[in-house]
Motif scaffolding. Structure first.
Motif, mmCIF file in Angstrom:
data_model
loop_
_atom_site.group_PDB
_atom_site.id
_atom_site.type_symbol
_atom_site.label_atom_id
_atom_site.label_comp_id
_atom_site.label_asym_id
_atom_site.label_seq_id
_atom_site.Cartn_x
_atom_site.Cartn_y
_atom_site.Cartn_z
ATOM 1 N N ASP A 127 0.825 -1.208 0.000
ATOM 2 C CA ASP A 127 0.000 0.000 0.000
ATOM 3 C C ASP A 127 0.860 1.259 0.000
ATOM 4 N N SER A 128 1.934 1.256 0.777
ATOM 5 C CA SER A 128 2.832 2.412 0.826
ATOM 6 C C SER A 128 3.455 2.666 -0.547
ATOM 7 N N ALA A 129 3.905 1.586 -1.202
ATOM 8 C CA ALA A 129 4.468 1.726 -2.551
ATOM 9 C C ALA A 129 3.405 2.224 -3.530
ATOM 10 N N ASN A 130 2.190 1.724 -3.360
ATOM 11 C CA ASN A 130 1.097 2.137 -4.250
ATOM 12 C C ASN A 130 0.806 3.628 -4.129
ATOM 13 N N GLN A 131 0.816 4.143 -2.901
ATOM 14 C CA GLN A 131 0.535 5.569 -2.722
ATOM 15 C C GLN A 131 1.648 6.432 -3.308
ATOM 16 N N LEU A 132 2.876 5.952 -3.258
ATOM 17 C CA LEU A 132 3.963 6.672 -3.926
ATOM 18 C C LEU A 132 3.743 6.699 -5.433
ATOM 19 N N LEU A 133 3.258 5.595 -5.985
ATOM 20 C CA LEU A 133 2.962 5.542 -7.419
ATOM 21 C C LEU A 133 1.835 6.515 -7.788
ATOM 22 N N LEU A 134 0.828 6.630 -6.920
ATOM 23 C CA LEU A 134 -0.262 7.573 -7.179
ATOM 24 C C LEU A 134 0.247 9.014 -7.172
ATOM 25 N N LEU A 135 1.154 9.327 -6.267
ATOM 26 C CA LEU A 135 1.732 10.673 -6.237
ATOM 27 C C LEU A 135 2.528 10.950 -7.505
ATOM 28 N N ILE A 136 3.244 9.922 -7.991
ATOM 29 C CA ILE A 136 3.962 10.056 -9.265
ATOM 30 C C ILE A 136 2.967 10.309 -10.385
ATOM 31 N N GLY A 137 1.857 9.557 -10.365
ATOM 32 C CA GLY A 137 0.837 9.715 -11.395
ATOM 33 C C GLY A 137 0.243 11.113 -11.410
ATOM 34 N N LEU A 138 -0.049 11.663 -10.224
ATOM 35 C CA LEU A 138 -0.607 13.014 -10.151
ATOM 36 C C LEU A 138 0.389 14.047 -10.678
ATOM 37 N N LYS A 139 1.672 13.851 -10.373
ATOM 38 C CA LYS A 139 2.688 14.784 -10.861
ATOM 39 C C LYS A 139 2.816 14.701 -12.381
ATOM 40 N N ARG A 140 2.814 13.475 -12.925
ATOM 41 C CA ARG A 140 2.913 13.310 -14.383
ATOM 42 C C ARG A 140 1.692 13.904 -15.087
ATOM 43 N N ALA A 141 0.532 13.785 -14.447
ATOM 44 C CA ALA A 141 -0.699 14.281 -15.063
ATOM 45 C C ALA A 141 -0.704 15.800 -15.208
ATOM 46 N N ARG A 142 0.145 16.488 -14.442
ATOM 47 C CA ARG A 142 0.188 17.953 -14.496
ATOM 48 C C ARG A 142 1.192 18.478 -15.515
ATOM 49 N N LYS A 143 1.866 17.584 -16.237
ATOM 50 C CA LYS A 143 2.830 18.047 -17.242
ATOM 51 C C LYS A 143 2.120 18.898 -18.295
ATOM 52 N N PRO A 144 2.775 19.918 -18.811
ATOM 53 C CA PRO A 144 2.118 20.814 -19.774
ATOM 54 C C PRO A 144 1.863 20.134 -21.125
ATOM 55 N N VAL A 145 0.943 20.719 -21.850
ATOM 56 C CA VAL A 145 0.606 20.228 -23.191
ATOM 57 C C VAL A 145 1.833 20.302 -24.088
ATOM 58 N N SER A 146 1.978 19.310 -24.972
ATOM 59 C CA SER A 146 3.087 19.300 -25.918
ATOM 60 C C SER A 146 2.544 18.968 -27.306
ATOM 61 N N ALA A 147 3.414 19.110 -28.320
ATOM 62 C CA ALA A 147 2.994 18.785 -29.685
ATOM 63 C C ALA A 147 2.644 17.303 -29.798
ATOM 64 N N GLU A 148 3.340 16.465 -29.047
ATOM 65 C CA GLU A 148 3.087 15.032 -29.092
ATOM 66 C C GLU A 148 1.836 14.648 -28.307
ATOM 67 N N HIS A 149 1.528 15.430 -27.285
ATOM 68 C CA HIS A 149 0.341 15.187 -26.457
ATOM 69 C C HIS A 149 -0.485 16.478 -26.397
ATOM 70 N N PRO A 150 -1.214 16.783 -27.475
ATOM 71 C CA PRO A 150 -1.926 18.065 -27.565
ATOM 72 C C PRO A 150 -3.053 18.220 -26.546
ATOM 73 N N LEU A 151 -3.549 17.126 -25.975
ATOM 74 C CA LEU A 151 -4.586 17.210 -24.947
ATOM 75 C C LEU A 151 -4.007 17.010 -23.549
ATOM 76 N N GLY A 152 -2.695 17.096 -23.435
ATOM 77 C CA GLY A 152 -2.068 17.015 -22.133
ATOM 78 C C GLY A 152 -1.819 15.591 -21.653
ATOM 79 N N TYR A 153 -1.431 15.470 -20.396
ATOM 80 C CA TYR A 153 -1.045 14.192 -19.791
ATOM 81 C C TYR A 153 -1.992 13.768 -18.673
#
Length: 302
Positions: A47-73
């Protein structure tokens, strides 16, 4: 973004509780030689490892829009949530069942079982606190929906995972406590082994439930039904729009994409028609801050 901050708070609270619980359970499992306690220790570590993965996921989801990912992350959080479900199934559930079967084949009485009981009681209290924090966040966002309906329709995969993990953890702790107490009262290590297997079964069932919901989000879901209904009603009430033909929404993490096909009121120039579209788009995004992208197609028929 407010929803994201609430989810982060619930994840951090669960992470702190599970790290402390995992350390205590591991020490107790080594000291008592209890299979149920070992299963719980592995569960809390996972569970502890899983919550760290969720925090990573939330951080990745906030990456800005790019030409390769025009609708964001934004959908990155769905991927990491699905990884968590897989880990909960394999590392948590399957290992617990394996350990339980091993204990059935090689029964052994736990030593100093009262140590396990004390650790489990404290862990239950900590887990109740973690679950309470997560449920407070759920109550804030679910509105008039029942908990089950929120679980089925929510687009916040990280909050679904945290709540699911907390419920599974609490159920596992109660089962482990019952198994240790039954073993102490009867002097039969069979109950410890059966408790370990039961914990694994609970983890697998919760992992499957989480996986099914997150898989649907990963493939692509609309905004939640209540939001879609509100957007449709908003568009129908706009004086610029004569008729709404189609409304498509796509949930992208904490953000939403909207595509509209509608017939506008007649205007005497293209410039005024374009102005009406711009006014509708601006008002839509002001009313629904989660909407980041709006694609408007004016037409005269569906």
């Amino acid at each position: 973004m407010a929803k994201s901050h609430g989810s982060t708070r619930a994840i951090l609270y669960a992470l702190g509780a599970n790290l402390g619980i995992a350390i205590a359970k591991t020490a107790a499992a080594v000291h008592t030689n209890s299979g149920a306690m070992l299963a719980e220790a592995i569960h809390s570590a996972a569970d502890s490892a899983n919550q760290l993965l969720l925090l990573i996921g939330l951080k990745r989801a906030r990456k800005p829009v790019s030409a390769e990912h025009p609708l964001g992350y934004g959908k990155a959080i769905y991927f990491w949530s699905f990884v968590v479900a897989l880990l909960l199934f394999s590392l948590g559930g399957m290992f617990s069942i394996y350990e339980g079967i091993h204990k059935l084949q090689h029964p052994e009485m736990p030593t100093s079982p009262w140590v396990a009981v004390a650790v489990l009681v404290v862990a239950i209290l900590l887990e109740l606190g973690s679950l309470r924090t997560a449920m407070q966040e759920v109550a804030r966002v679910r509105g008039q929906r029942s908990f089950l309906r929120w679980f089925r329709t929510s687009r916040q995969s990280e909050l679904i995972v945290v709540v699911g993990e907390d419920i599974a953890a609490l159920a596992g702790l109660v089962l482990a406590l019952a198994a240790v107490l039954a073993t102490m009262m009867t002097g039969n290590p069979l109950y410890d082994a059966l408790g370990t297997i039961a914990i694994g079964a609970v983890l697998i069932l919760v992992a499957i439930a989480i996986g099914v919901e997150v898989k649907s989000l990963l493939i692509g879901e609309s905004a939640d039904p209540e939001t879609v209904a509100e957007i449709r009603a908003f568009l129908k009430d706009r004086e610029e729009i004569a008729e709404v033909y189609r409304l498509i929404t796509l949930q992208l993490g904490s953000e939403v994409m909207v595509a509209i096909k509608a017939r506008l009121r007649e205007r005497d120039s293209a410039a005024k028609l374009i102005g009406d579209i711009n006014h509708v788009e601006q008002a839509l995004q002001e009313t629904f801050p989660a909407i980041r992208w709006v694609f408007f197609e004016p037409d005269v028929k569906d």
